[in-house]
Design a protein around this motif. Structure first.
Motif, PDB file in Angstrom:
ATOM      1  N   ASP A  32       1.395   9.651  16.703  1.00 46.85           N
ATOM      2  CA  ASP A  32       1.883   8.269  16.610  1.00 46.85           C
ATOM      3  C   ASP A  32       1.116   7.371  17.578  1.00 46.85           C
ATOM      4  O   ASP A  32       0.777   6.235  17.247  1.00 46.85           O
ATOM      5  CB  ASP A  32       3.385   8.211  16.891  1.00 46.85           C
ATOM      6  CG  ASP A  32       4.205   8.795  15.743  1.00 46.85           C
ATOM      7  OD1 ASP A  32       3.649   8.905  14.621  1.00 46.85           O
ATOM      8  OD2 ASP A  32       5.376   9.137  15.969  1.00 46.85           O
ATOM      9  N   GLN A  70      -9.269  -0.713  14.318  1.00 46.54           N
ATOM     10  CA  GLN A  70      -9.367  -1.465  13.070  1.00 46.54           C
ATOM     11  C   GLN A  70      -9.882  -2.886  13.271  1.00 46.54           C
ATOM     12  O   GLN A  70     -10.809  -3.319  12.559  1.00 46.54           O
ATOM     13  CB  GLN A  70      -8.008  -1.471  12.351  1.00 46.54           C
ATOM     14  CG  GLN A  70      -8.069  -2.062  10.954  1.00 46.54           C
ATOM     15  CD  GLN A  70      -6.757  -1.871  10.202  1.00 46.54           C
ATOM     16  OE1 GLN A  70      -5.829  -1.243  10.696  1.00 46.54           O
ATOM     17  NE2 GLN A  70      -6.677  -2.413   8.997  1.00 46.54           N
ATOM     18  N   ARG A  85      -2.285   6.735  16.038  1.00 47.14           N
ATOM     19  CA  ARG A  85      -2.247   5.751  14.954  1.00 47.14           C
ATOM     20  C   ARG A  85      -2.097   4.342  15.513  1.00 47.14           C
ATOM     21  O   ARG A  85      -2.717   3.390  15.008  1.00 47.14           O
ATOM     22  CB  ARG A  85      -1.085   6.062  14.010  1.00 47.14           C
ATOM     23  CG  ARG A  85      -1.254   7.336  13.196  1.00 47.14           C
ATOM     24  CD  ARG A  85      -0.186   7.423  12.115  1.00 47.14           C
ATOM     25  NE  ARG A  85      -0.201   8.725  11.458  1.00 47.14           N
ATOM     26  CZ  ARG A  85       0.623   9.715  11.762  1.00 47.14           C
ATOM     27  NH1 ARG A  85       1.537   9.556  12.729  1.00 47.14           N
ATOM     28  NH2 ARG A  85       0.541  10.872  11.126  1.00 47.14           N
ATOM     29  N   ALA A  86      -1.249   4.193  16.548  1.00 46.16           N
ATOM     30  CA  ALA A  86      -1.057   2.866  17.143  1.00 46.16           C
ATOM     31  C   ALA A  86      -2.368   2.350  17.742  1.00 46.16           C
ATOM     32  O   ALA A  86      -2.716   1.172  17.589  1.00 46.16           O
ATOM     33  CB  ALA A  86       0.032   2.930  18.211  1.00 46.16           C
ATOM     34  N   TRP A  87      -3.122   3.215  18.422  1.00 40.64           N
ATOM     35  CA  TRP A  87      -4.427   2.802  18.987  1.00 40.64           C
ATOM     36  C   TRP A  87      -5.394   2.447  17.873  1.00 40.64           C
ATOM     37  O   TRP A  87      -6.157   1.470  17.974  1.00 40.64           O
ATOM     38  CB  TRP A  87      -4.998   3.945  19.830  1.00 40.64           C
ATOM     39  CG  TRP A  87      -6.399   3.671  20.295  1.00 40.64           C
ATOM     40  CD1 TRP A  87      -6.779   2.967  21.388  1.00 40.64           C
ATOM     41  CD2 TRP A  87      -7.603   4.088  19.641  1.00 40.64           C
ATOM     42  NE1 TRP A  87      -8.146   2.909  21.473  1.00 40.64           N
ATOM     43  CE2 TRP A  87      -8.679   3.591  20.408  1.00 40.64           C
ATOM     44  CE3 TRP A  87      -7.887   4.831  18.496  1.00 40.64           C
ATOM     45  CZ2 TRP A  87     -10.015   3.818  20.068  1.00 40.64           C
ATOM     46  CZ3 TRP A  87      -9.208   5.045  18.149  1.00 40.64           C
ATOM     47  CH2 TRP A  87     -10.253   4.548  18.930  1.00 40.64           C
ATOM     48  N   ARG A  88      -5.353   3.217  16.790  1.00 41.17           N
ATOM     49  CA  ARG A  88      -6.248   2.964  15.671  1.00 41.17           C
ATOM     50  C   ARG A  88      -6.006   1.577  15.072  1.00 41.17           C
ATOM     51  O   ARG A  88      -6.946   0.831  14.783  1.00 41.17           O
ATOM     52  CB  ARG A  88      -6.023   4.040  14.606  1.00 41.17           C
ATOM     53  CG  ARG A  88      -7.004   4.033  13.459  1.00 41.17           C
ATOM     54  CD  ARG A  88      -6.628   5.113  12.452  1.00 41.17           C
ATOM     55  NE  ARG A  88      -5.392   4.778  11.742  1.00 41.17           N
ATOM     56  CZ  ARG A  88      -4.751   5.628  10.934  1.00 41.17           C
ATOM     57  NH1 ARG A  88      -5.203   6.859  10.778  1.00 41.17           N
ATOM     58  NH2 ARG A  88      -3.665   5.242  10.315  1.00 41.17           N
ATOM     59  N   GLU A  89      -4.730   1.201  14.921  1.00 41.40           N
ATOM     60  CA  GLU A  89      -4.414  -0.091  14.327  1.00 41.40           C
ATOM     61  C   GLU A  89      -4.611  -1.234  15.323  1.00 41.40           C
ATOM     62  O   GLU A  89      -5.027  -2.334  14.937  1.00 41.40           O
ATOM     63  CB  GLU A  89      -2.968  -0.077  13.818  1.00 41.40           C
ATOM     64  CG  GLU A  89      -2.741   0.915  12.680  1.00 41.40           C
ATOM     65  CD  GLU A  89      -1.276   1.018  12.291  1.00 41.40           C
ATOM     66  OE1 GLU A  89      -0.462   0.234  12.862  1.00 41.40           O
ATOM     67  OE2 GLU A  89      -0.934   1.853  11.443  1.00 41.40           O
ATOM     68  N   ARG A  90      -4.341  -0.975  16.589  1.00 43.18           N
ATOM     69  CA  ARG A  90      -4.416  -2.035  17.601  1.00 43.18           C
ATOM     70  C   ARG A  90      -5.846  -2.292  18.058  1.00 43.18           C
ATOM     71  O   ARG A  90      -6.252  -3.441  18.267  1.00 43.18           O
ATOM     72  CB  ARG A  90      -3.545  -1.639  18.800  1.00 43.18           C
ATOM     73  CG  ARG A  90      -3.490  -2.682  19.913  1.00 43.18           C
ATOM     74  CD  ARG A  90      -2.687  -2.196  21.108  1.00 43.18           C
ATOM     75  NE  ARG A  90      -3.345  -1.101  21.805  1.00 43.18           N
ATOM     76  CZ  ARG A  90      -2.944   0.172  21.772  1.00 43.18           C
ATOM     77  NH1 ARG A  90      -1.883   0.518  21.057  1.00 43.18           N
ATOM     78  NH2 ARG A  90      -3.598   1.104  22.430  1.00 43.18           N
ATOM     79  N   GLU A  91      -6.648  -1.229  18.215  1.00 40.26           N
ATOM     80  CA  GLU A  91      -7.978  -1.357  18.806  1.00 40.26           C
ATOM     81  C   GLU A  91      -9.110  -1.149  17.793  1.00 40.26           C
ATOM     82  O   GLU A  91     -10.013  -1.977  17.671  1.00 40.26           O
ATOM     83  CB  GLU A  91      -8.136  -0.348  19.953  1.00 40.26           C
ATOM     84  CG  GLU A  91      -7.153  -0.530  21.091  1.00 40.26           C
ATOM     85  CD  GLU A  91      -7.445  -1.760  21.924  1.00 40.26           C
ATOM     86  OE1 GLU A  91      -8.564  -2.300  21.817  1.00 40.26           O
ATOM     87  OE2 GLU A  91      -6.555  -2.178  22.687  1.00 40.26           O
ATOM     88  N   TRP A 126      -7.599   1.444   6.451  1.00 38.97           N
ATOM     89  CA  TRP A 126      -7.769   0.900   7.806  1.00 38.97           C
ATOM     90  C   TRP A 126      -9.239   0.868   8.234  1.00 38.97           C
ATOM     91  O   TRP A 126      -9.583   0.247   9.248  1.00 38.97           O
ATOM     92  CB  TRP A 126      -6.958   1.707   8.815  1.00 38.97           C
ATOM     93  CG  TRP A 126      -7.367   3.159   8.922  1.00 38.97           C
ATOM     94  CD1 TRP A 126      -6.859   4.184   8.200  1.00 38.97           C
ATOM     95  CD2 TRP A 126      -8.366   3.705   9.762  1.00 38.97           C
ATOM     96  NE1 TRP A 126      -7.474   5.359   8.527  1.00 38.97           N
ATOM     97  CE2 TRP A 126      -8.409   5.095   9.504  1.00 38.97           C
ATOM     98  CE3 TRP A 126      -9.234   3.182  10.711  1.00 38.97           C
ATOM     99  CZ2 TRP A 126      -9.287   5.948  10.157  1.00 38.97           C
ATOM    100  CZ3 TRP A 126     -10.109   4.031  11.357  1.00 38.97           C
ATOM    101  CH2 TRP A 126     -10.129   5.398  11.087  1.00 38.97           C
TER     102      TRP A 126
END
Length: 608
Positions: free
Chosen positions: A382, A393, A385-391, A274
């Motif tokens: 969780d 990355q 991780r969602a913030w990491r993928e949405r914002e 990511w």
């Protein structure tokens, strides 16, 4: 008979006397005329300086005789690193500079807008210059080399080194050291959760965490790099260490106040899909008492593409966070503000805090600031991780695309500032073209001379026994012993000559010669062999040559001391006359200004 405590007290007291007198003499003998606030009405005359130097030599002689009589070994070197001492003093001066700002001066009476603007500009300029001095102390003398196609970076490195522009050293080094990766700086106050958040993002317990200031050294985590631990020291050394030693090098507990003098620690993370080709940098928390923490945190910003400013969700916004946010934007990096430890605050309070921070920081920075609330606790992973993928990355991907253009913009901006400094230096040169005195070469020369005087004294005391021992082990005859003694003396002489600056005059008087002629030794008994033979050889060498060799070494050391003092004094006079290597030559300065202006003109059509 003196006790150990009495000996330690005597050594400290005598060292204080010698060092204080030496520093005062150097300060009083320096040429004056360029100071805004002179400390002394007149500089010491050459006669006064020479008389005091002679008195100081007698004092040092008394100290050596006393220490020798009491069998007290003087320390081979001081305990303090002068760079650390200077860094601490400059940190205190930067605090003084802060008190020049209008907010502080208003306490002494009303201040109109013109006065406030002038004081604000003065405080900023002095603060930047002092910060530049610290940069010059913290950045290794050997700066990283630019890429072959980075002509502007090579020119900036050349000019910064030639004109000793310490205020630009860290920024130039950061720009030319860029690796093509997306650089992410994680900054914030002490205990704002930087290390905990990074551990949660990379999903491994790598960085040490705690409730007290933990991170002592800037630590870079490289995605897609082979798992390894690499240490860079301020003196230019680089070491590979086992990865399980990370905490003992980067934590305040394992490396308090960065006593190891580490410039940077790099950790390879292996594959991190990511965050391909990204670098996450954990910086020491600001707000700690240690001045090195602030320096380490801010030094990294010039190379960063993204600054993640962490603010404790339960804490109030302070001027420190405002300054940090402004520093991130000033460096040319994107800014994101993260509210950490949001699990400890109810949801309504988090919403209010986000709205408050968006309003306050937006007004202070004159831009829109995105603020996200996060937590690194396992129960909220969780959401992280969602913030990491949405914002995060997508942001890293877009920054990677723009990295080259952003680096070029920064280089051009820095080049314009360097050009302004050079033009200002050209205008401020005095009419005679004589450069003002730079005390750094004087201080360096004095320190080198002290070191070499100690080496000469050590030669006088230890060389005779060492020479005789080597001669006995090698079963040398008288001629070989004489050659060995002359070779050792020659090496010491060349080392002594080297304490003078490389650009010093080469027409120095000849170094003293080691004047000792070995006489023939009697033939050994015919049946002396093995260890007994070596013992007999040592005994007869000592009995015949020890007194003469000691006398010759003492005489040579005295001559070498005198030679060194005379030539150091000549070098000091040369430096005080404005002839140091760092003095700006008007013609060279004009040529370099033209070169940099031309480079800017060819790089940017908007450059004036």
């Amino acid at each position: 008979m003196l006790s150990d405590n009495q000996r330690r007290h005597l050594v400290q007291s005598l060292a204080h006397i010698e060092q204080t007198l030496t520093d005062a003499l150097l300060l009083g003998a320096q040429a004056r005329g360029d100071e805004v606030f002179p400390r002394y009405r007149l500089a010491l005359s050459a006669a006064d300086a020479a008389a005091l130097q002679a008195a100081l030599r007698r004092l040092r002689g008394s100290l050596r005789r006393f220490l020798r009589a009491q069998n007290i070994a003087a320390p081979r070197h001081g305990e303090l690193d002068p760079r650390w001492a200077l860094d601490t003093q400059i940190t205190l001066l930067r605090n003084v500079a802060l008190e020049l700002r209008p907010a502080h001066l208003a306490g002494f009476g009303a201040l109109d807008e013109d006065g406030a603007a002038a004081c604000r500009a003065l405080a900023a300029e002095i603060g930047a210059l002092l910060e530049g001095m610290q940069d010059g102390l913290r950045v290794p003398d050997t700066l990283v080399q630019p890429a072959p196609d980075d002509a502007l970076g090579a020119l900036l490195l050349e000019l910064v080194q030639r004109y000793r522009l310490g205020e630009y050293r860290a920024r130039v080094a950061a720009l030319v050291a860029r690796s093509g990766r997306v650089e992410v700086a994680v900054v914030g106050r002490v205990s704002s959760g930087k290390s905990s958040l990074l551990n949660a993002l990379i999903e491994r317990a790598l960085l040490p965490v705690g409730v007290v200031p933990v991170t002592a050294v800037t630590t870079r985590l490289l995605a897609d790099a082979e798992p390894a631990l690499e240490l860079d020291y301020l003196d230019g050394r680089r070491e590979q260490r086992p990865l399980d030693e990370l905490a003992q090098h980067i934590s305040e507990q394992g490396n308090p106040g960065n006593r190891e003098r580490l410039a940077e620690v790099r950790v390879g993370l292996g594959a991190l899909p990511w965050a391909a080709q990204a670098v996450f940098t954990d910086t020491p928390g600001l707000g700690a008492l240690q001045g090195h923490a602030r320096a380490a945190a801010l030094d990294y910003l010039p190379r960063s593409d993204l600054g993640l400013l962490l603010i404790d969700a339960s804490a109030t916004l302070t001027e420190l966070e405002r300054d940090l946010a402004q520093a991130v934007l000033d460096s040319g990096a994107a800014l994101r503000v993260l509210l950490t430890k949001s699990d400890l605050v109810d949801s309504d309070a988090v919403r209010e805090q986000r709205a408050y921070l968006a309003s306050q920081l937006g007004a202070a920075l004159n831009t829109t600031v995105q603020i996200d609330a996060l937590s690194s606790v396992p129960a909220r992973r969780d959401e992280l991780r969602a913030w990491r993928e949405r914002e995060l990355q997508p942001l890293l991907a877009s920054l990677h695309v723009d990295a080259a253009a952003r680096s070029q913009t920064r280089s051009l901006s820095l080049a314009r500032q360097v050009l302004s400094s050079l033009r200002l230096a050209a205008r401020e040169q005095n009419p005679g073209g004589t450069a003002t005195l730079d005390s750094a070469p004087l201080l360096a020369l004095d320190a080198a001379a002290r070191t070499q005087h100690r080496a000469i004294a050590e030669f006088s005391e230890r060389a005779p026994a060492a020479l005789l021992q080597r001669a006995a082990q090698a079963r040398m005859d008288a001629a070989a012993l004489g050659t060995l003694a002359a070779d050792v003396a020659h090496q010491l002489a060349q080392q002594t000559r080297a304490v003078l600056a490389p650009d010093a005059s080469e027409d120095n008087a000849a170094l003293p010669a080691f004047d000792w002629q070995a006489t023939p030794l009697p033939a050994p008994p015919p049946r002396v062999l093995g260890a007994l033979g070596r013992a007999w050889q040592r005994q007869r060498l000592q009995s015949m040559f020890d007194p003469a060799l000691e006398q010759a070494c003492r005489a040579y050391a005295a001559a070498l001391h005198a030679w060194l003092e005379a030539h150091v004094a000549a070098r000091q006079r040369q430096l005080r006359a404005g002839q140091s290597a760092g003095a700006a030559d008007p013609a060279q300065l004009a040529q370099d200004i033209a070169r940099l202006a031309a480079a800017l003109g060819s790089s940017s059509p908007t450059t004036s």
